[in-house]
Design a protein around this motif. Structure first.
Motif, PDB file in Angstrom:
ATOM      1  N   THR A 148       0.828  16.019  -6.831  1.00 43.72           N
ATOM      2  CA  THR A 148       0.145  16.995  -5.993  1.00 43.72           C
ATOM      3  C   THR A 148      -0.826  16.260  -5.078  1.00 43.72           C
ATOM      4  OG1 THR A 148      -1.676  17.300  -7.548  1.00 43.72           O
ATOM      5  CG2 THR A 148       0.296  18.671  -7.875  1.00 43.72           C
ATOM      6  N   ALA A 149      -1.354  16.963  -4.091  1.00 42.56           N
ATOM      7  CA  ALA A 149      -2.319  16.358  -3.173  1.00 42.56           C
ATOM      8  C   ALA A 149      -3.549  15.870  -3.930  1.00 42.56           C
ATOM      9  CB  ALA A 149      -2.708  17.363  -2.092  1.00 42.56           C
ATOM     10  N   GLU A 150      -3.974  16.650  -4.920  1.00 42.64           N
ATOM     11  CA  GLU A 150      -5.149  16.250  -5.714  1.00 42.64           C
ATOM     12  C   GLU A 150      -4.852  15.007  -6.545  1.00 42.64           C
ATOM     13  OE1 GLU A 150      -8.124  18.084  -9.160  1.00 42.64           O
ATOM     14  OE2 GLU A 150      -6.672  19.385  -8.140  1.00 42.64           O
ATOM     15  N   GLU A 151      -3.680  14.954  -7.150  1.00 43.64           N
ATOM     16  CA  GLU A 151      -3.293  13.782  -7.942  1.00 43.64           C
ATOM     17  C   GLU A 151      -3.161  12.546  -7.063  1.00 43.64           C
ATOM     18  OE1 GLU A 151      -0.671  15.954 -11.494  1.00 43.64           O
ATOM     19  OE2 GLU A 151       0.251  15.442  -9.556  1.00 43.64           O
ATOM     20  N   THR A 152      -2.611  12.727  -5.880  1.00 41.71           N
ATOM     21  CA  THR A 152      -2.476  11.608  -4.948  1.00 41.71           C
ATOM     22  C   THR A 152      -3.842  11.065  -4.549  1.00 41.71           C
ATOM     23  OG1 THR A 152      -0.395  12.478  -4.081  1.00 41.71           O
ATOM     24  CG2 THR A 152      -1.577  10.913  -2.699  1.00 41.71           C
ATOM     25  N   ALA A 153      -4.783  11.960  -4.260  1.00 43.01           N
ATOM     26  CA  ALA A 153      -6.128  11.541  -3.871  1.00 43.01           C
ATOM     27  C   ALA A 153      -6.811  10.793  -5.013  1.00 43.01           C
ATOM     28  CB  ALA A 153      -6.955  12.750  -3.463  1.00 43.01           C
ATOM     29  N   ARG A 154      -6.643  11.280  -6.247  1.00 41.44           N
ATOM     30  CA  ARG A 154      -7.256  10.608  -7.400  1.00 41.44           C
ATOM     31  C   ARG A 154      -6.671   9.216  -7.594  1.00 41.44           C
ATOM     32  NH1 ARG A 154      -7.033  15.516 -10.435  1.00 41.44           N
ATOM     33  NH2 ARG A 154      -5.224  14.707 -11.557  1.00 41.44           N
ATOM     34  N   ALA A 155      -5.343   9.103  -7.457  1.00 45.63           N
ATOM     35  CA  ALA A 155      -4.694   7.798  -7.621  1.00 45.63           C
ATOM     36  C   ALA A 155      -5.148   6.831  -6.539  1.00 45.63           C
ATOM     37  CB  ALA A 155      -3.173   7.962  -7.590  1.00 45.63           C
ATOM     38  N   ALA A 156      -5.224   7.321  -5.292  1.00 42.40           N
ATOM     39  CA  ALA A 156      -5.675   6.460  -4.194  1.00 42.40           C
ATOM     40  C   ALA A 156      -7.100   5.979  -4.434  1.00 42.40           C
ATOM     41  CB  ALA A 156      -5.572   7.202  -2.870  1.00 42.40           C
ATOM     42  N   ALA A 157      -7.962   6.876  -4.913  1.00 40.27           N
ATOM     43  CA  ALA A 157      -9.352   6.497  -5.194  1.00 40.27           C
ATOM     44  C   ALA A 157      -9.420   5.466  -6.313  1.00 40.27           C
ATOM     45  CB  ALA A 157     -10.162   7.739  -5.562  1.00 40.27           C
ATOM     46  N   ALA A 200       4.053   1.402   7.584  1.00 40.10           N
ATOM     47  CA  ALA A 200       3.497   2.325   6.587  1.00 40.10           C
ATOM     48  C   ALA A 200       2.001   2.096   6.398  1.00 40.10           C
ATOM     49  CB  ALA A 200       4.228   2.159   5.261  1.00 40.10           C
ATOM     50  N   ILE A 201       1.556   0.846   6.430  1.00 44.98           N
ATOM     51  CA  ILE A 201       0.137   0.514   6.280  1.00 44.98           C
ATOM     52  C   ILE A 201      -0.670   1.114   7.426  1.00 44.98           C
ATOM     53  CG2 ILE A 201      -1.489  -1.419   6.454  1.00 44.98           C
ATOM     54  CD1 ILE A 201       0.606  -3.012   4.746  1.00 44.98           C
ATOM     55  N   PHE A 202      -0.161   0.985   8.647  1.00 44.01           N
ATOM     56  CA  PHE A 202      -0.863   1.578   9.786  1.00 44.01           C
ATOM     57  C   PHE A 202      -0.854   3.092   9.723  1.00 44.01           C
ATOM     58  CE2 PHE A 202      -0.407  -2.522  12.099  1.00 44.01           C
ATOM     59  CZ  PHE A 202      -1.716  -2.630  12.520  1.00 44.01           C
ATOM     60  N   ARG A 203       0.322   3.648   9.462  1.00 42.22           N
ATOM     61  CA  ARG A 203       0.478   5.108   9.512  1.00 42.22           C
ATOM     62  C   ARG A 203      -0.405   5.806   8.483  1.00 42.22           C
ATOM     63  NH1 ARG A 203       6.234   5.729   9.739  1.00 42.22           N
ATOM     64  NH2 ARG A 203       6.177   5.533   7.476  1.00 42.22           N
ATOM     65  N   SER A 204      -0.609   5.180   7.336  1.00 39.40           N
ATOM     66  CA  SER A 204      -1.380   5.814   6.262  1.00 39.40           C
ATOM     67  C   SER A 204      -2.844   5.379   6.244  1.00 39.40           C
ATOM     68  CB  SER A 204      -0.738   5.507   4.909  1.00 39.40           C
ATOM     69  OG  SER A 204      -0.619   4.110   4.712  1.00 39.40           O
ATOM     70  N   GLY A 205      -3.251   4.507   7.171  1.00 39.97           N
ATOM     71  CA  GLY A 205      -4.652   4.115   7.251  1.00 39.97           C
ATOM     72  C   GLY A 205      -5.129   3.236   6.113  1.00 39.97           C
ATOM     73  N   ILE A 206      -4.224   2.454   5.522  1.00 41.06           N
ATOM     74  CA  ILE A 206      -4.597   1.659   4.347  1.00 41.06           C
ATOM     75  C   ILE A 206      -5.645   0.613   4.688  1.00 41.06           C
ATOM     76  CG2 ILE A 206      -3.689  -0.128   2.783  1.00 41.06           C
ATOM     77  CD1 ILE A 206      -1.246   1.636   2.383  1.00 41.06           C
ATOM     78  N   ARG A 207      -5.559  -0.011   5.852  1.00 34.61           N
ATOM     79  CA  ARG A 207      -6.561  -1.018   6.208  1.00 34.61           C
ATOM     80  C   ARG A 207      -7.972  -0.453   6.160  1.00 34.61           C
ATOM     81  NH1 ARG A 207      -2.313  -3.264   9.085  1.00 34.61           N
ATOM     82  NH2 ARG A 207      -2.247  -5.558   8.987  1.00 34.61           N
ATOM     83  N   GLN A 208      -8.139   0.789   6.575  1.00 35.25           N
ATOM     84  CA  GLN A 208      -9.468   1.395   6.588  1.00 35.25           C
ATOM     85  C   GLN A 208      -9.998   1.676   5.180  1.00 35.25           C
ATOM     86  OE1 GLN A 208      -6.992   2.196   8.621  1.00 35.25           O
ATOM     87  NE2 GLN A 208      -7.860   1.621  10.608  1.00 35.25           N
ATOM     88  N   LEU A 209      -9.102   1.680   4.192  1.00 34.58           N
ATOM     89  CA  LEU A 209      -9.522   1.938   2.810  1.00 34.58           C
ATOM     90  C   LEU A 209      -9.906   0.668   2.062  1.00 34.58           C
ATOM     91  CD1 LEU A 209      -6.739   4.495   1.740  1.00 34.58           C
ATOM     92  CD2 LEU A 209      -9.075   5.001   2.486  1.00 34.58           C
ATOM     93  N   LEU A 210      -9.605  -0.483   2.632  1.00 33.98           N
ATOM     94  CA  LEU A 210      -9.816  -1.742   1.930  1.00 33.98           C
ATOM     95  C   LEU A 210     -11.146  -2.385   2.314  1.00 33.98           C
ATOM     96  CD1 LEU A 210      -6.241  -3.303   2.345  1.00 33.98           C
ATOM     97  CD2 LEU A 210      -7.160  -2.089   0.349  1.00 33.98           C
ATOM     98  N   PRO A 211     -11.720  -3.171   1.414  1.00 32.66           N
ATOM     99  CA  PRO A 211     -12.922  -3.935   1.775  1.00 32.66           C
ATOM    100  C   PRO A 211     -12.615  -4.912   2.910  1.00 32.66           C
ATOM    101  CG  PRO A 211     -12.505  -4.016  -0.612  1.00 32.66           C
ATOM    102  CD  PRO A 211     -11.297  -3.401   0.020  1.00 32.66           C
ATOM    103  N   ALA A 212     -13.641  -5.261   3.659  1.00 26.92           N
ATOM    104  CA  ALA A 212     -13.451  -6.181   4.778  1.00 26.92           C
ATOM    105  C   ALA A 212     -12.955  -7.545   4.313  1.00 26.92           C
ATOM    106  CB  ALA A 212     -14.766  -6.335   5.542  1.00 26.92           C
ATOM    107  N   SER A 213     -13.181  -7.872   3.054  1.00 27.00           N
ATOM    108  CA  SER A 213     -12.763  -9.172   2.530  1.00 27.00           C
ATOM    109  C   SER A 213     -11.267  -9.248   2.234  1.00 27.00           C
ATOM    110  CB  SER A 213     -13.544  -9.507   1.252  1.00 27.00           C
ATOM    111  OG  SER A 213     -13.416  -8.462   0.308  1.00 27.00           O
ATOM    112  N   VAL A 214     -10.566  -8.116   2.300  1.00 29.83           N
ATOM    113  CA  VAL A 214      -9.115  -8.097   2.080  1.00 29.83           C
ATOM    114  C   VAL A 214      -8.426  -7.987   3.440  1.00 29.83           C
ATOM    115  CG1 VAL A 214      -7.158  -6.946   0.982  1.00 29.83           C
ATOM    116  CG2 VAL A 214      -9.367  -7.042  -0.188  1.00 29.83           C
TER     117      VAL A 214
END
Length: 365
Positions: free
Chosen positions: A4-13, A39-53
Protein backbone atom coordinates in the motif's frame (compact mmCIF):
# COMPACT_ATOMS: atom_id res chain seq x y z
CA UNK A 1 2.66 -8.73 -3.33
CA UNK A 2 1.91 -5.05 -3.85
CA UNK A 3 2.49 -2.67 -0.95
CA UNK A 4 0.00 0.00 0.00
CA UNK A 5 1.05 3.64 -0.23
CA UNK A 6 1.51 3.72 3.54
CA UNK A 7 3.63 0.56 3.52
CA UNK A 8 5.73 1.92 0.67
CA UNK A 9 6.35 5.18 2.55
CA UNK A 10 7.36 3.28 5.71
CA UNK A 11 9.76 1.06 3.77
CA UNK A 12 11.30 4.05 1.99
CA UNK A 13 11.78 5.83 5.32
CA UNK A 14 13.39 2.73 6.83
CA UNK A 15 15.93 2.48 4.01
CA UNK A 16 16.73 6.19 3.74
CA UNK A 17 17.11 6.62 7.52
CA UNK A 18 19.24 3.49 7.67
CA UNK A 19 21.49 4.80 4.89
CA UNK A 20 21.89 8.15 6.66
CA UNK A 21 22.81 6.44 9.96
CA UNK A 22 25.33 4.03 8.47
CA UNK A 23 27.22 6.13 5.93
CA UNK A 24 30.34 7.51 7.59
CA UNK A 25 32.35 8.78 4.62
CA UNK A 26 31.80 9.93 1.03
CA UNK A 27 31.01 6.97 -1.23
CA UNK A 28 30.53 6.63 -4.99
CA UNK A 29 28.01 4.02 -6.09
CA UNK A 30 27.57 3.16 -9.75
CA UNK A 31 24.21 2.18 -11.18
CA UNK A 32 25.39 0.15 -14.16
CA UNK A 33 22.07 -0.08 -16.01
CA UNK A 34 20.55 2.82 -17.92
CA UNK A 35 17.08 1.76 -16.78
CA UNK A 36 18.27 2.24 -13.19
CA UNK A 37 19.52 5.73 -14.08
CA UNK A 38 16.10 6.71 -15.39
CA UNK A 39 14.29 5.12 -12.41
CA UNK A 40 16.57 6.98 -9.95
CA UNK A 41 15.73 10.32 -11.56
CA UNK A 42 12.04 9.62 -12.01
CA UNK A 43 11.54 8.61 -8.37
CA UNK A 44 13.72 11.36 -6.86
CA UNK A 45 16.08 8.94 -5.12
CA UNK A 46 19.05 11.31 -5.23
CA UNK A 47 17.09 13.85 -3.19
CA UNK A 48 16.48 11.21 -0.49
CA UNK A 49 20.15 10.35 -0.01
CA UNK A 50 22.76 12.10 2.13
CA UNK A 51 25.13 14.38 0.23
CA UNK A 52 27.94 11.94 1.02
CA UNK A 53 26.33 9.25 -1.19
CA UNK A 54 27.09 9.97 -4.84
CA UNK A 55 25.39 8.00 -7.60
CA UNK A 56 27.18 7.81 -10.95
CA UNK A 57 26.01 6.18 -14.16
CA UNK A 58 27.86 3.31 -15.80
CA UNK A 59 28.16 1.54 -19.16
CA UNK A 60 24.74 -0.11 -19.07
CA UNK A 61 23.11 1.62 -22.04
CA UNK A 62 23.77 -0.58 -25.11
CA UNK A 63 23.19 2.20 -27.62
CA UNK A 64 25.56 4.49 -25.72
CA UNK A 65 28.49 2.08 -25.58
CA UNK A 66 28.21 1.21 -29.28
CA UNK A 67 31.17 2.98 -30.92
CA UNK A 68 31.00 5.26 -33.93
CA UNK A 69 32.71 2.70 -36.14
CA UNK A 70 29.67 0.44 -35.81
CA UNK A 71 27.30 3.28 -36.75
CA UNK A 72 29.47 4.23 -39.71
CA UNK A 73 29.48 0.61 -40.87
CA UNK A 74 25.70 0.37 -40.55
CA UNK A 75 25.30 3.63 -42.49
CA UNK A 76 27.62 2.34 -45.22
CA UNK A 77 25.48 -0.80 -45.57
CA UNK A 78 22.28 1.29 -45.67
CA UNK A 79 23.61 3.09 -48.75
CA UNK A 80 23.80 -0.13 -50.76
CA UNK A 81 20.84 -0.46 -53.15
CA UNK A 82 20.65 -4.22 -52.55
CA UNK A 83 20.33 -3.91 -48.75
CA UNK A 84 17.52 -3.47 -46.21
CA UNK A 85 18.45 -2.48 -42.65
CA UNK A 86 16.25 -3.60 -39.75
CA UNK A 87 16.87 -2.01 -36.38
CA UNK A 88 15.42 -1.00 -33.05
CA UNK A 89 14.16 2.57 -33.21
CA UNK A 90 16.61 4.06 -30.73
CA UNK A 91 19.47 3.52 -33.20
CA UNK A 92 18.07 5.91 -35.80
CA UNK A 93 19.21 9.18 -34.22
CA UNK A 94 22.62 8.01 -32.96
CA UNK A 95 25.18 10.17 -34.77
CA UNK A 96 27.92 8.50 -36.75
CA UNK A 97 30.92 10.40 -37.99
CA UNK A 98 29.04 12.22 -40.76
CA UNK A 99 25.43 11.04 -40.77
CA UNK A 100 22.71 9.10 -38.95
CA UNK A 101 20.48 6.24 -39.98
CA UNK A 102 17.55 8.65 -39.80
CA UNK A 103 19.24 10.98 -42.29
CA UNK A 104 19.99 8.05 -44.60
CA UNK A 105 16.36 6.91 -44.37
CA UNK A 106 15.24 10.41 -45.33
CA UNK A 107 17.53 10.18 -48.38
CA UNK A 108 15.83 6.98 -49.48
CA UNK A 109 17.67 4.15 -47.72
CA UNK A 110 15.44 1.17 -46.88
CA UNK A 111 15.67 1.19 -43.08
CA UNK A 112 12.87 -0.46 -41.11
CA UNK A 113 12.14 -0.29 -37.39
CA UNK A 114 11.45 -3.63 -35.73
CA UNK A 115 10.54 -4.47 -32.14
CA UNK A 116 12.18 -7.89 -32.26
CA UNK A 117 14.90 -9.34 -34.50
CA UNK A 118 12.40 -12.06 -35.42
CA UNK A 119 10.45 -9.41 -37.38
CA UNK A 120 13.40 -9.29 -39.79
CA UNK A 121 12.69 -12.79 -41.10
CA UNK A 122 9.45 -11.97 -42.97
CA UNK A 123 11.28 -8.98 -44.51
CA UNK A 124 14.00 -11.33 -45.76
CA UNK A 125 11.45 -13.83 -47.02
CA UNK A 126 9.50 -11.13 -48.91
CA UNK A 127 12.66 -9.62 -50.45
CA UNK A 128 14.74 -12.56 -51.74
CA UNK A 129 16.77 -10.32 -54.04
CA UNK A 130 18.08 -8.18 -51.19
CA UNK A 131 20.24 -8.66 -48.14
CA UNK A 132 18.41 -7.89 -44.87
CA UNK A 133 20.83 -6.80 -42.15
CA UNK A 134 19.64 -6.67 -38.55
CA UNK A 135 21.59 -4.29 -36.30
CA UNK A 136 22.15 -6.55 -33.29
CA UNK A 137 22.87 -4.12 -30.47
CA UNK A 138 22.35 -5.04 -26.83
CA UNK A 139 23.55 -6.91 -23.77
CA UNK A 140 22.77 -10.36 -22.38
CA UNK A 141 19.09 -9.41 -22.19
CA UNK A 142 18.47 -9.16 -25.95
CA UNK A 143 21.23 -11.38 -27.35
CA UNK A 144 19.31 -14.69 -26.89
CA UNK A 145 16.49 -13.43 -29.11
CA UNK A 146 19.00 -12.55 -31.83
CA UNK A 147 20.50 -16.02 -31.46
CA UNK A 148 17.03 -17.58 -31.81
CA UNK A 149 16.49 -15.50 -34.96
CA UNK A 150 19.68 -16.86 -36.50
CA UNK A 151 18.54 -20.41 -35.76
CA UNK A 152 15.13 -19.76 -37.33
CA UNK A 153 16.75 -18.19 -40.40
CA UNK A 154 18.87 -21.32 -40.76
CA UNK A 155 15.82 -23.55 -40.39
CA UNK A 156 13.85 -21.52 -42.95
CA UNK A 157 16.74 -21.33 -45.42
CA UNK A 158 16.84 -17.53 -45.40
CA UNK A 159 20.31 -17.06 -46.79
CA UNK A 160 19.71 -13.33 -47.31
CA UNK A 161 19.24 -12.59 -43.58
CA UNK A 162 22.40 -11.20 -41.97
CA UNK A 163 23.43 -9.81 -38.59
CA UNK A 164 25.72 -6.89 -37.84
CA UNK A 165 26.58 -7.84 -34.28
CA UNK A 166 27.45 -5.38 -31.53
CA UNK A 167 26.21 -7.55 -28.67
CA UNK A 168 28.21 -7.02 -25.51
CA UNK A 169 28.63 -8.62 -22.08
CA UNK A 170 28.41 -6.44 -18.98
CA UNK A 171 30.94 -8.09 -16.58
CA UNK A 172 34.10 -7.41 -18.67
CA UNK A 173 33.25 -3.70 -18.74
CA UNK A 174 32.97 -3.67 -14.95
CA UNK A 175 36.35 -5.36 -14.73
CA UNK A 176 37.79 -2.64 -16.98
CA UNK A 177 36.37 0.03 -14.65
CA UNK A 178 37.74 -1.67 -11.54
CA UNK A 179 41.17 -2.26 -13.07
CA UNK A 180 41.59 1.31 -14.34
CA UNK A 181 43.78 3.61 -12.23
CA UNK A 182 41.27 6.47 -12.60
CA UNK A 183 38.24 4.38 -11.68
CA UNK A 184 36.88 4.93 -8.16
CA UNK A 185 33.69 3.04 -7.41
CA UNK A 186 32.81 1.91 -3.88
CA UNK A 187 29.84 -0.28 -4.84
CA UNK A 188 27.76 -1.41 -7.81
CA UNK A 189 24.04 -1.59 -8.47
CA UNK A 190 24.08 -4.44 -10.99
CA UNK A 191 21.58 -4.79 -13.87
CA UNK A 192 18.68 -7.06 -13.00
CA UNK A 193 17.67 -7.72 -16.63
CA UNK A 194 21.12 -8.92 -17.70
CA UNK A 195 21.58 -11.00 -14.53
CA UNK A 196 18.21 -12.67 -15.15
CA UNK A 197 19.87 -14.27 -18.20
CA UNK A 198 23.45 -14.80 -17.00
CA UNK A 199 22.83 -15.52 -13.32
CA UNK A 200 25.05 -14.33 -10.49
CA UNK A 201 28.31 -16.17 -11.16
CA UNK A 202 29.71 -13.77 -13.84
CA UNK A 203 29.55 -10.91 -11.30
CA UNK A 204 31.15 -12.69 -8.36
CA UNK A 205 34.63 -11.38 -9.24
CA UNK A 206 33.59 -7.83 -8.30
CA UNK A 207 33.46 -8.70 -4.60
CA UNK A 208 35.92 -11.57 -4.52
CA UNK A 209 38.74 -10.15 -6.68
CA UNK A 210 38.33 -6.41 -6.12
CA UNK A 211 36.71 -6.31 -2.65
CA UNK A 212 33.90 -4.07 -3.90
CA UNK A 213 30.32 -4.84 -2.80
CA UNK A 214 27.73 -5.37 -5.52
CA UNK A 215 23.96 -5.88 -5.52
CA UNK A 216 21.81 -7.21 -8.38
CA UNK A 217 18.91 -4.81 -8.30
CA UNK A 218 15.34 -4.50 -9.51
CA UNK A 219 13.85 -1.39 -11.05
CA UNK A 220 11.22 -0.14 -8.61
CA UNK A 221 12.16 2.77 -6.37
CA UNK A 222 12.12 0.55 -3.28
CA UNK A 223 14.30 -2.02 -5.06
CA UNK A 224 16.93 0.62 -5.66
CA UNK A 225 16.71 2.12 -2.17
CA UNK A 226 17.04 -1.32 -0.61
CA UNK A 227 20.06 -2.09 -2.81
CA UNK A 228 21.75 1.17 -1.77
CA UNK A 229 20.98 0.31 1.86
CA UNK A 230 22.62 -3.11 1.40
CA UNK A 231 25.71 -1.53 -0.17
CA UNK A 232 26.05 1.07 2.59
CA UNK A 233 25.56 -1.63 5.25
CA UNK A 234 28.34 -3.70 3.69
CA UNK A 235 30.68 -0.73 3.44
CA UNK A 236 29.98 0.24 7.05
CA UNK A 237 30.76 -3.31 8.15
CA UNK A 238 33.91 -3.62 6.06
CA UNK A 239 32.34 -6.34 3.89
CA UNK A 240 32.41 -6.93 0.15
CA UNK A 241 29.81 -9.43 -1.01
CA UNK A 242 27.63 -10.11 -4.04
CA UNK A 243 23.98 -9.80 -3.02
CA UNK A 244 20.78 -10.44 -4.95
CA UNK A 245 18.06 -7.93 -4.11
CA UNK A 246 16.03 -8.96 -7.20
CA UNK A 247 15.37 -12.54 -6.09
CA UNK A 248 11.81 -12.48 -7.41
CA UNK A 249 13.24 -12.42 -10.95
CA UNK A 250 16.96 -13.27 -10.85
CA UNK A 251 17.92 -16.84 -9.98
CA UNK A 252 21.53 -17.78 -9.11
CA UNK A 253 21.75 -19.88 -12.27
CA UNK A 254 20.04 -17.28 -14.47
CA UNK A 255 18.01 -18.56 -17.41
CA UNK A 256 19.58 -21.86 -18.56
CA UNK A 257 17.44 -22.07 -21.71
CA UNK A 258 18.42 -18.58 -22.85
CA UNK A 259 22.08 -19.20 -22.03
CA UNK A 260 22.04 -22.47 -23.97
CA UNK A 261 20.74 -20.89 -27.16
CA UNK A 262 23.14 -17.97 -26.73
CA UNK A 263 26.13 -20.28 -26.36
CA UNK A 264 25.00 -22.36 -29.31
CA UNK A 265 25.10 -19.42 -31.72
CA UNK A 266 27.62 -16.97 -30.23
CA UNK A 267 31.07 -17.11 -28.68
CA UNK A 268 32.92 -14.46 -26.64
CA UNK A 269 35.14 -12.12 -28.64
CA UNK A 270 37.00 -8.85 -28.24
CA UNK A 271 34.78 -5.81 -28.73
CA UNK A 272 35.17 -2.05 -28.90
CA UNK A 273 33.20 0.07 -26.43
CA UNK A 274 32.64 3.78 -26.61
CA UNK A 275 34.84 5.32 -23.93
CA UNK A 276 36.75 2.12 -23.20
CA UNK A 277 38.25 1.00 -26.49
CA UNK A 278 38.80 -2.71 -26.95
CA UNK A 279 37.91 -5.11 -24.12
CA UNK A 280 38.85 -8.77 -24.51
CA UNK A 281 35.99 -11.25 -24.20
CA UNK A 282 33.37 -8.51 -23.90
CA UNK A 283 31.59 -9.07 -27.23
CA UNK A 284 29.63 -11.86 -28.87
CA UNK A 285 30.66 -13.11 -32.32
CA UNK A 286 28.82 -15.71 -34.37
CA UNK A 287 30.38 -19.15 -34.09
CA UNK A 288 32.08 -20.48 -37.25
CA UNK A 289 29.10 -22.70 -38.13
CA UNK A 290 26.86 -19.61 -38.21
CA UNK A 291 29.39 -17.16 -39.66
CA UNK A 292 27.50 -17.13 -42.98
CA UNK A 293 24.93 -14.95 -41.20
CA UNK A 294 27.57 -12.35 -40.33
CA UNK A 295 27.22 -9.21 -42.46
CA UNK A 296 30.89 -8.26 -42.32
CA UNK A 297 31.94 -11.76 -43.40
CA UNK A 298 29.51 -11.95 -46.29
CA UNK A 299 29.64 -8.29 -47.35
CA UNK A 300 33.05 -6.88 -46.44
CA UNK A 301 33.38 -3.11 -46.66
CA UNK A 302 36.47 -1.16 -47.63
CA UNK A 303 37.77 1.97 -45.96
CA UNK A 304 34.98 2.91 -43.56
CA UNK A 305 36.35 6.13 -42.05
CA UNK A 306 35.26 6.88 -38.51
CA UNK A 307 35.89 9.60 -35.94
CA UNK A 308 34.46 10.74 -32.62
CA UNK A 309 32.76 14.15 -32.26
CA UNK A 310 35.15 16.83 -31.02
CA UNK A 311 34.72 17.66 -27.35
CA UNK A 312 32.15 14.95 -26.65
CA UNK A 313 32.78 13.39 -23.22
CA UNK A 314 30.22 10.60 -23.48
CA UNK A 315 32.96 8.01 -22.94
CA UNK A 316 33.93 9.53 -19.59
CA UNK A 317 30.28 9.56 -18.53
CA UNK A 318 30.02 5.85 -19.35
CA UNK A 319 33.07 5.09 -17.20
CA UNK A 320 31.65 7.03 -14.27
CA UNK A 321 34.44 9.60 -14.35
CA UNK A 322 32.24 12.67 -14.85
CA UNK A 323 28.58 13.61 -14.62
CA UNK A 324 26.88 14.62 -17.88
CA UNK A 325 26.77 18.38 -17.35
CA UNK A 326 30.56 18.42 -17.06
CA UNK A 327 30.60 17.97 -20.83
CA UNK A 328 30.86 21.31 -22.66
CA UNK A 329 28.23 20.20 -25.19
CA UNK A 330 25.58 19.26 -22.61
CA UNK A 331 22.42 21.34 -22.95
CA UNK A 332 24.09 23.71 -25.38
CA UNK A 333 25.07 22.11 -28.67
CA UNK A 334 23.91 18.64 -27.49
CA UNK A 335 20.21 18.09 -26.76
CA UNK A 336 17.85 15.16 -27.41
CA UNK A 337 16.60 16.97 -30.51
CA UNK A 338 20.13 17.57 -31.85
CA UNK A 339 22.44 15.07 -30.09
CA UNK A 340 26.19 15.25 -30.45
CA UNK A 341 26.89 12.00 -28.60
CA UNK A 342 25.11 8.70 -28.12
CA UNK A 343 24.51 9.30 -24.40
CA UNK A 344 21.96 11.99 -25.32
CA UNK A 345 20.05 9.77 -27.77
CA UNK A 346 18.80 6.67 -26.00
CA UNK A 347 16.06 6.91 -23.38
CA UNK A 348 18.49 4.96 -21.17
CA UNK A 349 21.38 7.35 -21.82
CA UNK A 350 22.73 9.19 -18.78
CA UNK A 351 22.88 12.54 -20.61
CA UNK A 352 19.30 12.18 -21.85
CA UNK A 353 18.13 11.36 -18.31
CA UNK A 354 19.97 14.33 -16.81
CA UNK A 355 18.50 16.62 -19.45
CA UNK A 356 14.95 15.31 -19.17
CA UNK A 357 14.73 15.21 -15.39
CA UNK A 358 16.37 18.53 -14.66
CA UNK A 359 19.96 17.98 -13.53
CA UNK A 360 21.83 20.89 -15.09
CA UNK A 361 18.94 21.72 -17.41
CA UNK A 362 17.98 24.96 -15.74
CA UNK A 363 21.49 26.31 -16.23
CA UNK A 364 20.98 26.36 -19.99
CA UNK A 365 17.26 27.14 -20.21
Amino acid sequence: MRLTAEETARAAAFFTEGIARRVSRPVRLMEVCGTHTVAIFRSGIRQLLPASVELVSGPGCPVCVTPNEYLDTAIAYSRRPDTIITTFGDMLKVPGSESTLMAEKARGADIRIVYSPLESLPVARDNPGKKVIFLAVGFETTAPTAAATVLQAEQQGLDNFLVLSAHKLVPPALQAILAAPDGKVDGFLLPGHAAAISGLEPYRFVAESYQVPAVVTGFEALDILQAIYILIEQLAGGKAELANQYRRVVKPEGNPSARKILEQVYQPAAANWRGFGGIDGSGLALRPEYRHFDAQTRLPLDNVVTREPAGCRCGEVLRGLIVPDACPHFGRSCTPEQPVGACMVSVEGACAAWYKYGQGRWTYA
